[in-house]
Design a protein around this motif. Structure first.
Motif: not given
Length: 321
Positions: A165-166, A261-263, A272-278, A290-294
């Motif tokens: 998520y960008l 909340t949007q994400v 998704p199988a896994n995800w990361l948000a920047l 929190r573990e999915h967010v930088l």
């Protein structure tokens, strides 16, 4: 007939036998690069294989254990033909039966430009070359058929896959972006430029062709997903499969929600199988997400000291899952 394809398939690989699956020298024939291919193709049941060799073999395939593992995928052979004739034969079938094709050959040869999708590898390294493995893996992910549910309906892009998520502002460039009817978006930050860190993110994602991008930026709401994505360099643009915002949503209600909340609503929808948000916005992220967010520095974005390493570490963990 030297070439046959009896089943309708999505993707076809035409593979050189000598120098690609096995070393070209006869004395090295006990060495095989087939195990890597077996594992690389394991997730893709739609891929079929045609073996090719310019040498003259019997019509029967060589009796090797790894070839037997590949037997369900083998749909034909083009032994004894030149590269050009073999590719012509495959192309004729592709036009009728196959959505995508890739010819992987171990020796450069003169071929009609623009007619074939060809990958030339090192004849001494074959499929053991990291560059060849990366190129073939990228093709497999890029051309994969769309996921469908049990009723045959097409699923939302990114379902069951790895998603990034960008956000743009404060991530790919300084957060102080202004909007003008005449100028469009521009930065109110001397010494900085729009998308100045996009190339860095592109480099970080290169080893992971399976990672898709969902736009979580305000740019997607202002310019549409397509309009926002086309401002990215090709290496990022081609990964975009959607946005957290779409025009069917009540706009004001979406704007009133914090970014987290949007994400998370999109995560529940896209699965998704896994995800990361920047993102540079530390709002609306519950503890279990929190573990999915930088969270990035608003001014330096992903160029801040240590951030690239943190992104790489997360992508590597995502790749291993």
């Amino acid at each position: 007939m030297p070439f046959s394809l009896e089943t309708i398939v999505h993707r076809l690989l035409l593979l050189d036998y000598d120098g690609l699956l096995y070393p070209g020298e006869p004395k090295q024939r006990d060495t095989s690069w087939m195990p890597w291919l077996v594992e690389a193709l394991r997730p893709w049941s739609d891929v079929r294989i045609v073996l090719h060799s310019t040498g003259i073999y019997s019509s029967a395939l060589p009796d090797r254990s790894h070839l037997s593992e590949m037997a369900p995928r083998l749909t034909g052979s083009t032994y004894g033909l030149s590269h050009k004739d073999a590719l012509e034969a495959a192309l004729r079938v592709n036009k009728q039966r196959v959505d995508h094709h890739l010819m992987v050959i171990a020796h450069s040869t003169v071929l009609p430009e623009g007619r074939f999708n060809v990958l030339v590898c090192d004849a001494e390294l074959g499929l053991s070359a990291p560059k060849t493995q990366a190129a073939l893996s990228a093709w497999l992910w890029r051309t994969r058929p769309p996921l469908r549910n049990v009723f045959g309906a097409r699923l939302t892009k990114g379902v069951g896959e790895h998603v990034l998520y960008l956000d743009f502002d404060g991530v790919l460039h300084h957060e102080d972006v202004r909007w003008s009817l005449k100028r469009g978006p521009f930065l109110n930050a001397p010494g900085h430029s729009l998308f100045e860190h996009a190339a860095l993110l592109e480099d970080l994602l290169k080893p992971y062709p399976q990672v898709h991008i969902v736009l979580s930026t305000t740019w997607a709401r202002v310019f549409s997903c397509y309009g926002a994505a086309k401002r990215l360099p090709p290496g990022l643009r081609d990964r975009v499969v959607g946005a957290t915002w779409h025009s069917a949503m009540p706009e004001q209600a979406f704007k009133d929600k914090p970014r987290g909340t949007q994400v998370l609503e999109d995560v529940r929808r896209r699965r998704p199988a896994n995800w990361l948000a920047l993102d540079d916005t530390d709002e609306g992220w519950p503890l279990d997400a929190r573990e999915h967010v930088l969270i990035t520095d608003e001014q330096m974005g992903i160029s801040a000291p240590g951030m690239a390493e943190r992104i790489s570490a997360y992508l590597q963990r995502m790749h291993l899952l």
